[in-house]
Write an enzyme that holds these catalytic residues in place. Structure first.
Site, PDB file in Angstrom:
ATOM      1  N   HIS A 191      -8.320   3.620  19.422  1.00  0.00           N
ATOM      2  CA  HIS A 191      -7.402   2.674  20.070  1.00  0.00           C
ATOM      3  C   HIS A 191      -7.911   2.254  21.445  1.00  0.00           C
ATOM      4  O   HIS A 191      -7.783   1.092  21.844  1.00  0.00           O
ATOM      5  CB  HIS A 191      -6.007   3.288  20.169  1.00  0.00           C
ATOM      6  CG  HIS A 191      -5.334   3.441  18.846  1.00  0.00           C
ATOM      7  ND1 HIS A 191      -4.704   4.604  18.443  1.00  0.00           N
ATOM      8  CD2 HIS A 191      -5.223   2.574  17.801  1.00  0.00           C
ATOM      9  CE1 HIS A 191      -4.216   4.437  17.221  1.00  0.00           C
ATOM     10  NE2 HIS A 191      -4.524   3.232  16.800  1.00  0.00           N
TER      11      HIS A 191
ATOM     12  N   ASP B 195      -7.608  -5.083  13.815  1.00  0.00           N
ATOM     13  CA  ASP B 195      -7.472  -3.629  13.654  1.00  0.00           C
ATOM     14  C   ASP B 195      -6.939  -3.385  12.247  1.00  0.00           C
ATOM     15  O   ASP B 195      -5.773  -3.027  12.037  1.00  0.00           O
ATOM     16  CB  ASP B 195      -6.499  -3.112  14.721  1.00  0.00           C
ATOM     17  CG  ASP B 195      -6.176  -1.631  14.563  1.00  0.00           C
ATOM     18  OD1 ASP B 195      -5.286  -1.147  15.299  1.00  0.00           O
ATOM     19  OD2 ASP B 195      -6.773  -0.965  13.698  1.00  0.00           O
TER      20      ASP B 195
ATOM     21  N   ASP C 211       0.073   0.836  13.259  1.00  0.00           N
ATOM     22  CA  ASP C 211       0.487   2.099  13.878  1.00  0.00           C
ATOM     23  C   ASP C 211       0.822   1.899  15.359  1.00  0.00           C
ATOM     24  O   ASP C 211       1.357   2.800  15.998  1.00  0.00           O
ATOM     25  CB  ASP C 211      -0.623   3.145  13.720  1.00  0.00           C
ATOM     26  CG  ASP C 211      -1.967   2.639  14.254  1.00  0.00           C
ATOM     27  OD1 ASP C 211      -2.851   2.355  13.428  1.00  0.00           O
ATOM     28  OD2 ASP C 211      -2.105   2.508  15.486  1.00  0.00           O
TER      29      ASP C 211
ATOM     30  N   GLY D  92      -2.158 -11.469   8.173  1.00  0.00           N
ATOM     31  CA  GLY D  92      -2.961 -11.921   9.320  1.00  0.00           C
ATOM     32  C   GLY D  92      -3.810 -13.133   8.993  1.00  0.00           C
ATOM     33  O   GLY D  92      -4.150 -13.925   9.879  1.00  0.00           O
TER      34      GLY D  92
ATOM     35  N   GLN E 205       0.844  -1.207   0.000  1.00  0.00           N
ATOM     36  CA  GLN E 205       0.000   0.000   0.000  1.00  0.00           C
ATOM     37  C   GLN E 205       0.875   1.251   0.000  1.00  0.00           C
ATOM     38  O   GLN E 205       2.084   1.181   0.268  1.00  0.00           O
ATOM     39  CB  GLN E 205      -0.926  -0.009   1.225  1.00  0.00           C
ATOM     40  CG  GLN E 205      -0.292  -0.474   2.459  1.00  0.00           C
ATOM     41  CD  GLN E 205      -1.229  -1.148   3.480  1.00  0.00           C
ATOM     42  OE1 GLN E 205      -2.457  -1.373   3.322  1.00  0.00           O
ATOM     43  NE2 GLN E 205      -0.612  -1.504   4.587  1.00  0.00           N
TER      44      GLN E 205
ATOM     45  N   THR F  73      -7.378  -2.264   7.935  1.00  0.00           N
ATOM     46  CA  THR F  73      -7.947  -1.296   7.008  1.00  0.00           C
ATOM     47  C   THR F  73      -9.308  -1.807   6.549  1.00  0.00           C
ATOM     48  O   THR F  73      -9.759  -2.875   6.972  1.00  0.00           O
ATOM     49  CB  THR F  73      -7.002  -1.152   5.788  1.00  0.00           C
ATOM     50  OG1 THR F  73      -6.502  -2.449   5.436  1.00  0.00           O
ATOM     51  CG2 THR F  73      -5.821  -0.244   6.124  1.00  0.00           C
ATOM     52  N   ASP F  74      -9.950  -1.045   5.675  1.00  0.00           N
ATOM     53  CA  ASP F  74     -11.286  -1.436   5.187  1.00  0.00           C
ATOM     54  C   ASP F  74     -11.197  -2.752   4.415  1.00  0.00           C
ATOM     55  O   ASP F  74     -10.132  -3.132   3.936  1.00  0.00           O
ATOM     56  CB  ASP F  74     -11.832  -0.327   4.261  1.00  0.00           C
ATOM     57  CG  ASP F  74     -11.914   1.020   4.980  1.00  0.00           C
ATOM     58  OD1 ASP F  74     -11.760   2.047   4.315  1.00  0.00           O
ATOM     59  OD2 ASP F  74     -12.088   1.002   6.223  1.00  0.00           O
TER      60      ASP F  74
HETATM   61  N1  SAM Z   1      -7.780   2.254  12.438  1.00  0.00           N
HETATM   62  C1  SAM Z   1      -7.649   1.927  11.024  1.00  0.00           C
HETATM   63  C2  SAM Z   1      -9.001   1.643  10.397  1.00  0.00           C
HETATM   64  O1  SAM Z   1      -9.972   1.425  11.142  1.00  0.00           O
HETATM   65  O2  SAM Z   1      -9.046   1.656   9.160  1.00  0.00           O
HETATM   66  C3  SAM Z   1      -6.713   0.771  10.901  1.00  0.00           C
HETATM   67  C4  SAM Z   1      -5.325   1.176  11.243  1.00  0.00           C
HETATM   68  S1  SAM Z   1      -4.057   0.030  10.955  1.00  0.00           S
HETATM   69  C5  SAM Z   1      -2.896   1.111  10.288  1.00  0.00           C
HETATM   70  C6  SAM Z   1      -4.629  -0.919   9.596  1.00  0.00           C
HETATM   71  C7  SAM Z   1      -3.581  -1.959   9.262  1.00  0.00           C
HETATM   72  O3  SAM Z   1      -4.151  -3.124   8.678  1.00  0.00           O
HETATM   73  C8  SAM Z   1      -2.517  -1.471   8.249  1.00  0.00           C
HETATM   74  O4  SAM Z   1      -1.295  -1.269   8.913  1.00  0.00           O
HETATM   75  C9  SAM Z   1      -2.433  -2.604   7.225  1.00  0.00           C
HETATM   76  O5  SAM Z   1      -1.103  -2.884   6.812  1.00  0.00           O
HETATM   77  C10 SAM Z   1      -3.048  -3.748   8.005  1.00  0.00           C
HETATM   78  N2  SAM Z   1      -3.529  -4.882   7.203  1.00  0.00           N
HETATM   79  C11 SAM Z   1      -4.320  -4.844   6.096  1.00  0.00           C
HETATM   80  N3  SAM Z   1      -4.516  -6.106   5.635  1.00  0.00           N
HETATM   81  C12 SAM Z   1      -3.831  -6.943   6.475  1.00  0.00           C
HETATM   82  C13 SAM Z   1      -3.651  -8.364   6.531  1.00  0.00           C
HETATM   83  N4  SAM Z   1      -4.204  -9.181   5.631  1.00  0.00           N
HETATM   84  N5  SAM Z   1      -2.899  -8.870   7.542  1.00  0.00           N
HETATM   85  C14 SAM Z   1      -2.333  -8.044   8.470  1.00  0.00           C
HETATM   86  N6  SAM Z   1      -2.460  -6.696   8.467  1.00  0.00           N
HETATM   87  C15 SAM Z   1      -3.207  -6.164   7.467  1.00  0.00           C
END
Ligand code: SAM
Length: 284
Positions: free
Chosen positions: A65, A159, A89, A141, A34, A161-162
Site C-alpha cells: 500500500h 490496484d 481493501d 474500473g 469472486q 487483482t491479477d
Molecule cells: N494487492 C492486491 C494484488 O496485488 O493482487 C490487490 C488488492 S485489491 C483487493 C484487488 C481488487 O481489484 C479487488 O477488490 C477486486 O474486486 C478489484 N477488481 C478486479 N477487477 C476489477 C475491475 N474490473 N474494476 C474494478 N475493480 C476490480
C-alpha cells in the site's frame, strides 16, 4: 481456539507456494464477481483471499500500500485528483489521503463485498474512508475510465487483482488509452505489475500496451511483498509525457508529514536502482 493448521496458496505459474499458520476461517462470501475469504492466522493477523489468492494480511500489507501510493504521488509534481481502480481493501486509499495536497481521491472497485469485508476485518485499512476528500464507489474500473472526463485526473492507481477474471481488462491497450485521455498534463498511471522474478513477460506486455496506448515513459519499481508469489513484487509507473521517472520530489518525500513502515525517500531511491536482472529484461 481451534488447533492451528496451515493455509497454503500454491502459485502454479512459479512452481512455488506461500503458507501461513491459521487457527480458523472467520468469514466467507461469494459475491457476483469472486469468492472472498477471511482467515485468522497465528502470527500475521487477519488474511484476505480472493478466489484463493492471498490479497492482504494484517502484518505485511504496508509494503504494497505504501509503495503503490507514495512512489507515484511523490513522482508527480503536485497530485490533487487521484483515482484508484480496484483497491477494495482501502489500504491504498488510506495512504493516498495522507498527502495533504490531495484534494479528491476516488476508489472504484467492482466488488462491494471486498470493502464490506475489509471494513469488518481490516478496519485499520478503512480508517480514511470517511475523509471528505474520499469517494468509495463500486463499478467496473474499465467502464469508469472509459467514462472519465478528459484531463480530469493527476494520478491513476490500478490496484487490481491479477490479470484474470474481472481484472483482465485492466491490463490492455484500450484501458490504458482511456487512462491516458483522463490524465492531465504531467499525469501518471501506476499499476501493480506482479513479480519481476516470475512474471517479467507480463511486465513487458503491460509496458508495451501502455506505450501502444500513447504513454511516453515507464519505470518499474520492485519491492518486497511476502504474501505474494515469490515475495518480490513491483509497480509500474507510466508518464503521459516523456520525462525522467527516476526523478521525484525527494525533499518532499524526506519531509513527509506522516509515518510509514516501509516507504522513505531512500527506499524510493533504492527501488529506482534497477537490479541487473530487471534492467536486462527491460532493456534499461
Ligand atoms: N494487492 C492486491 C494484488 O496485488 O493482487 C490487490 C488488492 S485489491 C483487493 C484487488 C481488487 O481489484 C479487488 O477488490 C477486486 O474486486 C478489484 N477488481 C478486479 N477487477 C476489477 C475491475 N474490473 N474494476 C474494478 N475493480 C476490480
Amino acid at each position: 481456539m481451534s488447533k492451528p493448521t496451515w493455509l497454503h496458496e500454491n502459485f502454479e505459474h512459479t512452481g512455488s507456494a506461500f503458507g501461513l499458520r491459521v487457527t480458523r476461517k472467520l468469514d466467507e462470501v461469494q459475491s457476483p464477481f469472486q469468492k472472498i475469504e477471511i482467515w485468522e492466522s497465528t502470527d500475521w493477523g487477519k488474511v484476505m483471499l480472493i478466489d484463493g489468492a492471498m490479497m492482504v494480511t494484517t502484518r505485511d500489507n504496508f509494503f504494497y500500500h505504501e509503495m503503490m501510493a507514495h512512489a507515484p504521488l511523490y513522482t508527480h509534481a503536485d497530485p490533487k485528483d487521484v483515482v484508484i481502480i480496484g483497491g477494495g481493501d482501502c489500504g491504498t486509499l488510506r495512504e493516498v489521503l495522507r498527502h495533504p495536497g490531495v484534494q479528491r481521491a476516488v476508489q472504484c472497485d467492482i466488488d462491494e463485498q471486498v470493502t464490506r469485508m475489509a471494513e469488518k476485518y481490516f478496519p485499520e485499512l478503512c480508517e480514511s474512508n470517511n475523509d471528505p476528500r474520499a469517494t468509495v464507489m463500486f463499478d467496473d474500473g474499465i467502464a469508469y475510465m472509459a467514462n472519465a472526463a478528459p484531463e480530469s485526473v493527476d494520478v491513476i492507481i490500478v490496484d487490481s487483482t491479477d490479470p484474470v477474471g474481472p481484472a483482465e481488462g485492466l491490463f490492455n491497450r484500450a484501458f490504458y488509452a482511456n487512462c491516458l485521455k483522463a490524465l492531465r498534463p504531467g499525469g501518471l498511471l501506476v499499476q501493480q505489475s506482479e513479480s519481476p522474478l516470475a512474471l517479467m513477460d507480463l511486465i513487458l506486455d503491460m509496458r508495451r500496451a501502455m506505450q501502444d496506448a500513447g504513454f511516453a515513459s515507464f519505470r518499474t519499481l520492485p519491492f518486497p511483498q511476502p504474501c505474494y508469489p515469490t515475495g518480490w513484487w513491483s509497480c509500474t509507473i507510466a508518464a503521459r509525457e516523456p520525462r525522467d521517472l527516476t526523478r521525484f520530489r525527494e525533499a518532499d518525500a524526506e519531509a513527509k508529514p506522516f509515518d510509514t513502515q516501509y516507504y522513505t525517500a531512500a527506499i524510493h531511491r533504492g527501488a529506482l536502482a534497477m537490479p541487473p536482472i530487471m534492467a536486462k529484461a527491460l532493456g534499461e
